[in-house]
Design a protein around this motif. Sequence first.
Motif, PDB file in Angstrom:
ATOM      1  N   MET A  20       0.767  -1.207   0.160  1.00 61.12           N
ATOM      2  CA  MET A  20      -0.033  -0.126  -0.034  1.00 61.12           C
ATOM      3  C   MET A  20       0.976   1.392  -0.078  1.00 61.12           C
ATOM      4  O   MET A  20       0.554   2.335  -0.429  1.00 61.12           O
ATOM      5  CB  MET A  20      -0.857  -0.066   1.028  1.00 61.12           C
ATOM      6  N   ARG A  21       2.005   1.253   0.737  1.00 53.88           N
ATOM      7  CA  ARG A  21       2.856   2.351   0.806  1.00 53.88           C
ATOM      8  C   ARG A  21       3.211   2.673  -0.565  1.00 53.88           C
ATOM      9  O   ARG A  21       3.372   3.854  -0.677  1.00 53.88           O
ATOM     10  CB  ARG A  21       3.837   2.099   1.589  1.00 53.88           C
ATOM     11  N   ARG A  22       3.675   1.791  -1.366  1.00 52.54           N
ATOM     12  CA  ARG A  22       4.232   2.027  -2.832  1.00 52.54           C
ATOM     13  C   ARG A  22       3.246   2.766  -3.640  1.00 52.54           C
ATOM     14  O   ARG A  22       3.332   3.472  -4.284  1.00 52.54           O
ATOM     15  CB  ARG A  22       4.741   0.828  -3.276  1.00 52.54           C
ATOM     16  N   PHE A  23       1.973   2.280  -3.413  1.00 53.98           N
ATOM     17  CA  PHE A  23       0.819   2.460  -4.188  1.00 53.98           C
ATOM     18  C   PHE A  23       0.467   4.126  -3.694  1.00 53.98           C
ATOM     19  O   PHE A  23       0.060   4.885  -4.738  1.00 53.98           O
ATOM     20  CB  PHE A  23      -0.433   1.745  -4.193  1.00 53.98           C
ATOM     21  N   ALA A  24       0.465   4.378  -2.586  1.00 53.66           N
ATOM     22  CA  ALA A  24       0.241   5.643  -1.964  1.00 53.66           C
ATOM     23  C   ALA A  24       1.154   6.619  -2.588  1.00 53.66           C
ATOM     24  O   ALA A  24       1.081   7.920  -2.869  1.00 53.66           O
ATOM     25  CB  ALA A  24       0.209   5.832  -0.624  1.00 53.66           C
ATOM     26  N   ARG A  25       2.390   6.281  -2.759  1.00 58.63           N
ATOM     27  CA  ARG A  25       3.429   6.989  -3.098  1.00 58.63           C
ATOM     28  C   ARG A  25       3.282   7.457  -4.863  1.00 58.63           C
ATOM     29  O   ARG A  25       3.525   8.579  -5.275  1.00 58.63           O
ATOM     30  CB  ARG A  25       4.988   6.349  -3.007  1.00 58.63           C
ATOM     31  N   LEU A  26       2.834   6.501  -5.413  1.00 57.40           N
ATOM     32  CA  LEU A  26       2.403   6.528  -6.847  1.00 57.40           C
ATOM     33  C   LEU A  26       1.206   7.755  -7.069  1.00 57.40           C
ATOM     34  O   LEU A  26       1.340   8.444  -7.865  1.00 57.40           O
ATOM     35  CB  LEU A  26       1.965   5.359  -7.558  1.00 57.40           C
ATOM     36  N   TYR A  27       0.198   7.501  -6.266  1.00 56.13           N
ATOM     37  CA  TYR A  27      -1.054   8.114  -6.123  1.00 56.13           C
ATOM     38  C   TYR A  27      -0.372   9.815  -5.922  1.00 56.13           C
ATOM     39  O   TYR A  27      -0.950  10.709  -6.699  1.00 56.13           O
ATOM     40  CB  TYR A  27      -1.967   7.726  -5.158  1.00 56.13           C
ATOM     41  N   ALA A  28       0.274  10.047  -4.849  1.00 51.45           N
ATOM     42  CA  ALA A  28       0.983  11.256  -4.530  1.00 51.45           C
ATOM     43  C   ALA A  28       1.666  11.911  -5.925  1.00 51.45           C
ATOM     44  O   ALA A  28       1.823  12.976  -6.226  1.00 51.45           O
ATOM     45  CB  ALA A  28       1.916  11.303  -3.441  1.00 51.45           C
ATOM     46  N   GLU A  29       2.540  10.885  -6.619  1.00 51.73           N
ATOM     47  CA  GLU A  29       3.247  11.471  -7.666  1.00 51.73           C
ATOM     48  C   GLU A  29       2.208  12.021  -8.718  1.00 51.73           C
ATOM     49  O   GLU A  29       2.568  13.318  -9.448  1.00 51.73           O
ATOM     50  CB  GLU A  29       4.214  10.326  -8.368  1.00 51.73           C
ATOM     51  N   LEU A  30       1.061  11.174  -9.054  1.00 51.21           N
ATOM     52  CA  LEU A  30       0.447  11.484 -10.095  1.00 51.21           C
ATOM     53  C   LEU A  30      -0.467  12.737  -9.756  1.00 51.21           C
ATOM     54  O   LEU A  30      -0.944  13.302 -10.642  1.00 51.21           O
ATOM     55  CB  LEU A  30      -0.759  10.357 -10.367  1.00 51.21           C
ATOM     56  N   ASP A  31      -0.833  12.955  -8.524  1.00 53.45           N
ATOM     57  CA  ASP A  31      -1.607  14.082  -8.030  1.00 53.45           C
ATOM     58  C   ASP A  31      -0.904  15.156  -8.139  1.00 53.45           C
ATOM     59  O   ASP A  31      -1.353  16.463  -8.131  1.00 53.45           O
ATOM     60  CB  ASP A  31      -2.139  13.638  -6.637  1.00 53.45           C
ATOM     61  N   SER A  32       0.577  15.070  -7.945  1.00 52.96           N
ATOM     62  CA  SER A  32       1.477  16.455  -8.024  1.00 52.96           C
ATOM     63  C   SER A  32       1.839  16.955  -9.298  1.00 52.96           C
ATOM     64  O   SER A  32       2.483  18.036  -9.373  1.00 52.96           O
ATOM     65  CB  SER A  32       2.590  16.294  -7.218  1.00 52.96           C
ATOM     66  N   THR A  33       1.164  16.448 -10.505  1.00 51.47           N
ATOM     67  CA  THR A  33       1.775  16.987 -11.806  1.00 51.47           C
ATOM     68  C   THR A  33       0.700  16.880 -12.840  1.00 51.47           C
ATOM     69  O   THR A  33      -0.413  15.958 -12.650  1.00 51.47           O
ATOM     70  CB  THR A  33       2.836  16.042 -12.671  1.00 51.47           C
ATOM     71  N   PHE A  89      -5.290   8.165   3.265  1.00 48.65           N
ATOM     72  CA  PHE A  89      -6.146   8.862   2.225  1.00 48.65           C
ATOM     73  C   PHE A  89      -6.551   8.110   1.005  1.00 48.65           C
ATOM     74  O   PHE A  89      -7.850   7.942   0.691  1.00 48.65           O
ATOM     75  CB  PHE A  89      -5.366   9.824   1.782  1.00 48.65           C
ATOM     76  N   VAL A  90      -5.285   7.300   0.637  1.00 50.37           N
ATOM     77  CA  VAL A  90      -5.653   6.284  -0.384  1.00 50.37           C
ATOM     78  C   VAL A  90      -6.721   4.962  -0.195  1.00 50.37           C
ATOM     79  O   VAL A  90      -7.589   4.648  -1.055  1.00 50.37           O
ATOM     80  CB  VAL A  90      -4.347   5.649  -1.147  1.00 50.37           C
ATOM     81  N   MET A  91      -6.622   4.482   1.023  1.00 50.93           N
ATOM     82  CA  MET A  91      -7.227   3.531   1.430  1.00 50.93           C
ATOM     83  C   MET A  91      -8.725   3.860   1.495  1.00 50.93           C
ATOM     84  O   MET A  91      -9.747   3.148   0.996  1.00 50.93           O
ATOM     85  CB  MET A  91      -6.708   3.058   2.947  1.00 50.93           C
ATOM     86  N   ILE A  92      -8.913   5.118   2.023  1.00 47.95           N
ATOM     87  CA  ILE A  92     -10.241   5.590   2.073  1.00 47.95           C
ATOM     88  C   ILE A  92     -11.003   5.907   0.700  1.00 47.95           C
ATOM     89  O   ILE A  92     -12.114   5.595   0.420  1.00 47.95           O
ATOM     90  CB  ILE A  92     -10.751   6.896   2.664  1.00 47.95           C
ATOM     91  N   LYS A  93     -10.076   6.209  -0.112  1.00 49.67           N
ATOM     92  CA  LYS A  93     -10.508   6.562  -1.600  1.00 49.67           C
ATOM     93  C   LYS A  93     -11.092   4.985  -2.246  1.00 49.67           C
ATOM     94  O   LYS A  93     -11.705   5.150  -2.938  1.00 49.67           O
ATOM     95  CB  LYS A  93      -9.116   6.964  -2.529  1.00 49.67           C
TER      96      LYS A  93
END
Length: 529
Positions: free
Chosen positions: A1-14, A138-142
Amino acid sequence: MRRFARLYAELDSTTATSAKVEAMADYFSSVPAADAAWAVQVLSGRKLKRLVRSGELRALAAQESGFPAWLVDESYSHVGDLAETIDLLLPAATITADDAPLHEWIESRLAPLPKLDESERAAKLIGWWRSLDHGQRFVMIKLLTGSLRVGVSQRLVVQAMSKISGIDTAQIAHRLGGDWKPTADGFAALIDPDANAQIDQPYPFFLASPLESEASTLGDPVNWLAEWKWDGIRAQLLRRTDTVQLWSRGEERLDGRFPELESAALRLPNGIALDGEILAWVGDVPLPFTALQKRIGKLNPGRSLIEKCPVVFLAYDLLEHDGVDLRALPLSERRKQLQSLLHAAPGPTPIRLSEAVPAEDWNALAELREEARQRGVEGLMLKRLSSPYQAGRRRGDWWKWKVDPYTIDAVLIYAQAGHGRRSTLYTDYTFAVWDGDKLVPVAKAYSGLTDVEIEKLDRWIRSHTLERFGPVRSVQAEQVFELAFEAINASARHKSGVAVRFPRILRWRSDKKIADANTLDELRGLARV
């Protein structure tokens, strides 16, 4: 989950497409295939089933945060995103979480939640909230709410998989279609150069772009095929291995809803895939889309409904013949094979050819286009005869030349706050027209105004509110707007007696009084029966 949350943050920041594709490609190539499969599933817009009711989540958030329920609700109304609201209200993690992979979270933890009783579910959720950092929580609730919008389309996901596999995007999009399953084997098949698409998978749909210039700019009309733009359900009909599948453009199986089409398709040879339109049809003319809606929701329609609302499949492209993919051939050749196939089919049949619209030149086509509404169609389709059948929206080869929309003047009577970045502004509006001396609602719209106009109207709404009904405000009847519609149909399901399709705001008519707004009788006069 940690790695996917990091991906989500990367996608959301650009907002850069290339950066999003690069981030996903790096993720897909560095995590287990089972995790990559679920990432493909949720990032390409295939929502998880809602696992927990939003009201239950808000109540738990109030319990865990110590804030009163009304404050949680007000915060949600202000923020506009439930996952973000809960994550901001909850205290920081107090327990070190195990770093379970994404597929384990979804398959073993989140998916079983609906089967638990409420107290067991609450204990699970609170335990997870206390053990996850802000990004993971945040991602888990999403994932729980089934809403994972992060500015990524299926097209970008396909590009990322193409980047790591070297396989053409159209081939990956085809493999991803239909009932693709998010498993390790499923992901491996997506990026395996030697894998084949499953027998029941549709092809990615080729989408037309709006024609925004004069048709004459397309060159010699002899190089183009003109067809009527039908107002039905875009679909692919697959006849393979003695079975029939119907797929909508949204990749929803329509099997069982139109048994007369499936029965007719069984009389066609094996190994074909048709692209076309499902329409309600009587005699020689299509019925309004509202008639077709009676069939869409019926999984197994009865004989009476089938007789009252018969349908046809108007085929306008042949994507596969004798099991051979024809998409790379020019449209002229695909069309020739389609005509031969359907002319040889035993009749009578509800599977028909979408005939070409004959015309000598662009002026003659423009004159025919003006007859579109009388014919029950939306305008014309213009397709380059030399074009292959591509995937997605590719400008240049397929154009939709629609008739000008209907327009009316209507009065703003209700407003509701939007979502996401517009959650603090009133951006969803209800409009009414006159029925005698009363204003009757006829349309809802939320697009067409500039950001400056939205902010100005938001201030006006707040200072001219009459009543509140939950998130909705009724406002003083003072503001007039010009609205556009693609179609207006008679409808017994609506109080006004009419149903409008694709309403949007053209402009704010501050120069008009509410007495200038249109009447319900005028709309009824425009409506198709």
